[in-house]
Motif scaffolding. Structure first.
Motif, mmCIF file in Angstrom:
data_model
loop_
_atom_site.group_PDB
_atom_site.id
_atom_site.type_symbol
_atom_site.label_atom_id
_atom_site.label_comp_id
_atom_site.label_asym_id
_atom_site.label_seq_id
_atom_site.Cartn_x
_atom_site.Cartn_y
_atom_site.Cartn_z
ATOM 1 N N CYS A 103 27.445 43.685 97.491
ATOM 2 C CA CYS A 103 27.875 43.014 96.249
ATOM 3 C C CYS A 103 29.372 43.191 96.035
ATOM 4 O O CYS A 103 30.083 42.243 95.657
ATOM 5 C CB CYS A 103 27.100 43.568 95.058
ATOM 6 S SG CYS A 103 25.330 43.184 95.043
ATOM 7 N N LEU A 107 32.552 40.542 95.774
ATOM 8 C CA LEU A 107 33.530 40.543 94.682
ATOM 9 C C LEU A 107 34.957 40.588 95.233
ATOM 10 O O LEU A 107 35.861 39.904 94.728
ATOM 11 C CB LEU A 107 33.289 41.738 93.760
ATOM 12 C CG LEU A 107 32.056 41.673 92.855
ATOM 13 C CD1 LEU A 107 31.905 42.981 92.079
ATOM 14 C CD2 LEU A 107 32.170 40.502 91.891
ATOM 15 N N LEU A 199 31.527 34.012 91.602
ATOM 16 C CA LEU A 199 31.879 35.309 91.017
ATOM 17 C C LEU A 199 30.813 35.775 90.035
ATOM 18 O O LEU A 199 30.394 36.943 90.048
ATOM 19 C CB LEU A 199 33.239 35.200 90.321
ATOM 20 C CG LEU A 199 33.745 36.474 89.636
ATOM 21 C CD1 LEU A 199 33.918 37.591 90.640
ATOM 22 C CD2 LEU A 199 35.061 36.202 88.911
ATOM 23 N N VAL A 200 30.344 34.882 89.172
ATOM 24 C CA VAL A 200 29.300 35.233 88.202
ATOM 25 C C VAL A 200 28.004 35.603 88.922
ATOM 26 O O VAL A 200 27.307 36.565 88.552
ATOM 27 C CB VAL A 200 29.072 34.068 87.220
ATOM 28 C CG1 VAL A 200 27.861 34.339 86.334
ATOM 29 C CG2 VAL A 200 30.313 33.846 86.369
ATOM 30 N N ALA A 203 28.335 39.123 90.454
ATOM 31 C CA ALA A 203 28.315 40.138 89.396
ATOM 32 C C ALA A 203 26.909 40.319 88.838
ATOM 33 O O ALA A 203 26.469 41.448 88.580
ATOM 34 C CB ALA A 203 29.288 39.755 88.290
ATOM 35 N N LEU A 206 24.749 42.299 91.305
ATOM 36 C CA LEU A 206 25.011 43.738 91.246
ATOM 37 C C LEU A 206 24.394 44.344 89.995
ATOM 38 O O LEU A 206 23.764 45.420 90.053
ATOM 39 C CB LEU A 206 26.521 43.991 91.269
ATOM 40 C CG LEU A 206 26.954 45.465 91.176
ATOM 41 C CD1 LEU A 206 26.377 46.277 92.324
ATOM 42 C CD2 LEU A 206 28.474 45.584 91.145
ATOM 43 N N ALA A 207 24.541 43.681 88.845
ATOM 44 C CA ALA A 207 23.958 44.188 87.601
ATOM 45 C C ALA A 207 22.440 44.227 87.689
ATOM 46 O O ALA A 207 21.798 45.201 87.248
ATOM 47 C CB ALA A 207 24.408 43.318 86.427
#
Length: 436
Positions: A103, A107, A199-200, A203, A206-207
């Motif tokens: 991840c 990024l 990008l979203v 992210a 990963l979250a």
């Protein structure tokens, strides 16, 4: 000839150092080698590995993954040995770190696309590498406490066979997904709003990855708490039953002493009257009512002495060499019922182990009060090699860990002490420390 771009794959390769930190942090208390030695030898080796790998990748214009992936097997084998973990837990830990790092790689890719859209080499530019390494070390800092506590608990304390499939499947899915969505060409992400979407998406992945592990940890804690309550209830029921047996033995002893006193009063009356024939007749008539053996006095505490005498008699009946040495105050450091249960469990397990041995059999126990608040119990007995299960003694009567050993550990830990069990050269040794 040295070129500045040669440093790019080398610097990217150093990401294995924060990865190694995340892998070994949960095992800090279980390592086979000292931490300082592991760091002192491990970091220079990884730096050398990164330099060699970077040169090879630069020469052949390979992506770093071509050099990294084959080495993961060797890293995993070393991690398994050094961290003293089962194979599936080692693989799960390694895949989890790789999943998170994939991840972060994506990024860093967005940073490289923004700063150097013309980059055609399979490595990040230097600004993107700086962001890349910063993200990984920031993740290490953020996960330092969870790694040394929550993840360590999952790896070394929580044991449930069904979880092995969740542990390795989840990071493997995320790793494959992150590799799949990596752009083959930076130009594809410059179309409309694809870079923002990418990008979203990264992210969120990963979250979601971290959130799923958090939820799994919470569920494991709740499940373990329920299992622990069930085990504690069963152990407490056994303790209550054993204490009732001890109380009955103590009542029988008191009753026998009371009856014996009445016999002595009657004998004294016969002696005062000078009628020796009456004394002889009385003794002959009531000889059968007296216990065959008088209880041996090991300590001043009647309940503890009753426990020791009970198991000494059983050992004598089985022709087991039994020796007890007691140096403690009359009042037990912890509540008397719990102390008797703890001592009874130790002696009962030792007696059962001795009974299975042919030839020389012995059971030795020592109780030493080290201070007004510390007491040590050591029980040694001949025994066959015991079976271990998840770090606990396996019961010889039923599947799973033995309740006697669990009860001893639970009582010792409740009073700020501990219990250790070991076996060597045919001798099983139980060491218990109480420090209320």
């Amino acid at each position: 000839m040295f070129e500045l771009d040669m440093l790019r794959p080398m610097l990217e390769m150093t990401v294995v150092i924060p990865g190694a930190f995340l892998c070994f942090l949960p095992a800090k208390a279980h390592l086979r080698i000292p931490v300082r030695q592991l760091i002192g030898l491990g970091i220079p080796f990884l730096l050398l590995w990164a330099i060699v790998g970077g040169l090879i990748c630069y020469t052949f214009r390979w992506s770093n993954n071509v050099w990294l992936f084959p080495w993961l097997v060797g890293f995993g084998l070393f991690l398994r040995w050094a961290a003293n973990l089962p194979g599936w837990k080692t693989a799960s830990l390694l895949l989890a770190v790789c999943g998170m790092f994939s991840c972060l790689t994506n990024l860093a890719t967005t940073t490289d696309i923004l700063l150097a859209p013309e980059n055609s080499l399979p490595w990040f530019t230097f600004p993107a590498i700086a962001v890349y390494l910063l993200l990984h070390w920031a993740l290490v800092a953020c996960l330092w406490y969870p790694d040394t506590h929550a993840i360590s608990w999952l790896l070394y304390t929580f044991n449930l066979s069904g979880t092995r499939y969740v542990f390795w499947m989840l990071p493997l899915v995320f790793l494959a997904l992150n590799i799949y969505i990596q752009p083959l060409d930076y130009d594809t992400l410059h179309t409309d709003r694809m870079l923002v979407v990418y990008l979203v998406m990264v992210a969120l992945l990963l979250a979601l990855f971290l959130l799923l592990y958090l939820l799994f940890y919470r569920m494991a804690r709740e499940l373990d708490h329920g299992m622990q309550l069930a085990r504690d209830n069963e152990i407490l029921q056994q303790q209550a039953a054993q204490y009732q047996r001890l109380q009955k033995n103590m009542e029988d002893t008191r009753r026998a002493r009371h009856d014996l006193r009445q016999h002595f009063i009657a004998l004294r009356g016969c002696l005062d009257s000078g009628d020796l024939q009456a004394v002889s007749a009385y003794v002959s008539a009531h000889l059968q009512s007296l216990p065959s053996d008088s209880p041996q006095v090991y300590c001043k505490n009647l309940a503890v002495n009753a426990v020791l005498d009970y198991y000494a008699v059983l050992a004598g009946q089985q022709k087991i060499d039994c020796k007890f040495s007691v140096q403690m105050d009359e009042k037990t450091l912890i509540p008397e019922p719990e102390f008797c249960v703890l001592l009874g469990n130790l002696l009962e397990n030792a007696l059962e182990a001795c009974a299975k041995i042919q030839g020389d059999r012995r059971l030795h126990a020592a109780l030493r009060q080290l201070s007004k608040s510390r007491l040590m119990i050591v029980v040694e007995n001949t025994s066959e090699p015991p079976q271990w299960e998840a770090g606990s003694l396996r019961s010889s009567k039923r599947p799973g860990a033995g309740f006697g050993a669990q009860s001893v550990k639970m009582i010792a830990e409740r009073y700020h002490g501990g219990a250790q069990f070991s076996w060597q050269d045919g001798i099983f040794r139980a060491f218990v420390l109480l420090n209320p």
